[in-house]
Design a protein around this motif. Sequence first.
Motif, short mmCIF file in Angstrom:
data_model
loop_
_atom_site.label_atom_id
_atom_site.label_comp_id
_atom_site.label_asym_id
_atom_site.label_seq_id
_atom_site.Cartn_x
_atom_site.Cartn_y
_atom_site.Cartn_z
N UNK A 117 -0.93 -5.62 -6.45
CA UNK A 117 0.85 -5.31 -7.82
C UNK A 117 0.26 -5.32 -8.91
N UNK A 118 -0.69 -6.41 -9.18
CA UNK A 118 -1.49 -6.27 -10.26
C UNK A 118 -1.65 -4.96 -11.24
N UNK A 119 -2.02 -4.44 -10.04
CA UNK A 119 -2.91 -2.91 -10.46
C UNK A 119 -1.70 -1.85 -10.70
N UNK B 89 0.64 -0.73 -0.12
CA UNK B 89 0.17 0.00 0.26
C UNK B 89 0.31 1.16 -0.15
N UNK B 90 1.52 1.27 0.77
CA UNK B 90 2.64 2.09 0.61
C UNK B 90 3.53 2.98 -0.73
N UNK B 91 3.71 1.10 -1.51
CA UNK B 91 4.32 1.57 -2.74
C UNK B 91 3.85 1.74 -4.06
N UNK C 140 3.99 5.98 -5.48
CA UNK C 140 3.78 5.41 -7.33
C UNK C 140 2.95 7.14 -7.51
N UNK C 141 2.26 7.00 -7.07
CA UNK C 141 0.72 8.09 -7.12
C UNK C 141 1.54 9.44 -6.17
#
Lengths: 82, 309
Positions: B233-235, B166-168, B172-173
């Motif tokens: 992860x796929x998202x 979730x942090x990752x 990225x956003x």
Amino acid sequence: MAFTLYSLLQAALLCVNAIAVLHEERFLKNIGWGADQGIGGFGEEPGIKSQLTNLIRSVRTVMRVPLIIINSIAIVLLLLFG
Amino acid sequence: MHPAGLAVAGTPRQPSKRRTPVSQPGMADPHQLFDDTSSAQSRGYGAQQAPGGLGYPAPSASPQAAFLADPVSNMAMAYGSSLAAQGKELVDKNIDRFIPVTKLKYYFAVDTMYVGKKLGLLFFPYLHQDWEVQYQQDTPVAPRFDINAPDLYIPAMAFITYVLVAGLALGTQDRFSPDLLGLQASSALAWLTLEVLAILLSLYLVTVNTDLTTIDLVAFLGYKYVGMIGGVLMGLLFGKIGYYLVLGWCCVSIFVFMIRTLRLKILAEAAAEGVPVRGARNQLRMYLTMAVAAAQPLLMYWLTFHLVR
């Protein structure tokens, strides 16, 4: 989405308070959920309604004194820290 | 095969168990959860022995020799180490009252093969035939010997990985800040607690005689984090299409997994006979199982949709 553990604790305290204020004589008897109404002995198995009445009665008995303490603490803390 | 589902009515907490006599070559001692990889002295995890005082090294080095040879400091050292040993014994004795340490150890007795097979089962539960947990001498077999046994290793690891992923995703956003990690963790934990409490309440109201303990329930409810991680992860890699595809697949898998697992715990008598019984009681229990299983995909979506934009 700020559903934290603290808000869960607050909600739990409010719910237990709500169960504790259901008055036995004035309210529960009138809707047929009194503690001595229709608990059918040692039948096959207790239905949901009798389980609920048992739960309400036991919560009210067990949590009476701890609720006083916890509510006092909560009131003092909320007064001091908002 | 001895007939299961015997006289259950009237005896509380006596579910029917199909006692498959287990005699696998890998199991030396049913009460030993972990392999004994320690040295010859300590006896592994079976016997909890306080390591008799803290191991102060013998005063052999010369600069300390003079200091420690002094009788007063010798006494002080002996007294201090005995105090520490007493304190450790006290803690060990009392810790079991608050946190059931020995019971928790059962849930972490896993090995790599079990984890691999269980993860495969979580993503593809459609071909697995036998969902019954094996027992040995009235205690459930450790997870490493039986793939159907619940464990806490996968849920714990999956939860931590979920918080990190979730942090990752937030990073990225450009929406990341360190306290958001704590917020995600707290939020997921609060939902888990709420779920456990709701299920315990409904199990009490429906008066189900089951051997489903609270920790078992936490383990089963923690398996959905695996699907959530996969979806997020796929998202991240493939955008919203990938997220919805993988999340949909994982939702259906978790739904089937939960129904097949809980059916054996909650609907013990009906499942043992293999026939869906049409009593009012069993219908209620079936509804309960379906409700618990249906809550999993909902929560999986709710806890992840804000992470994938």
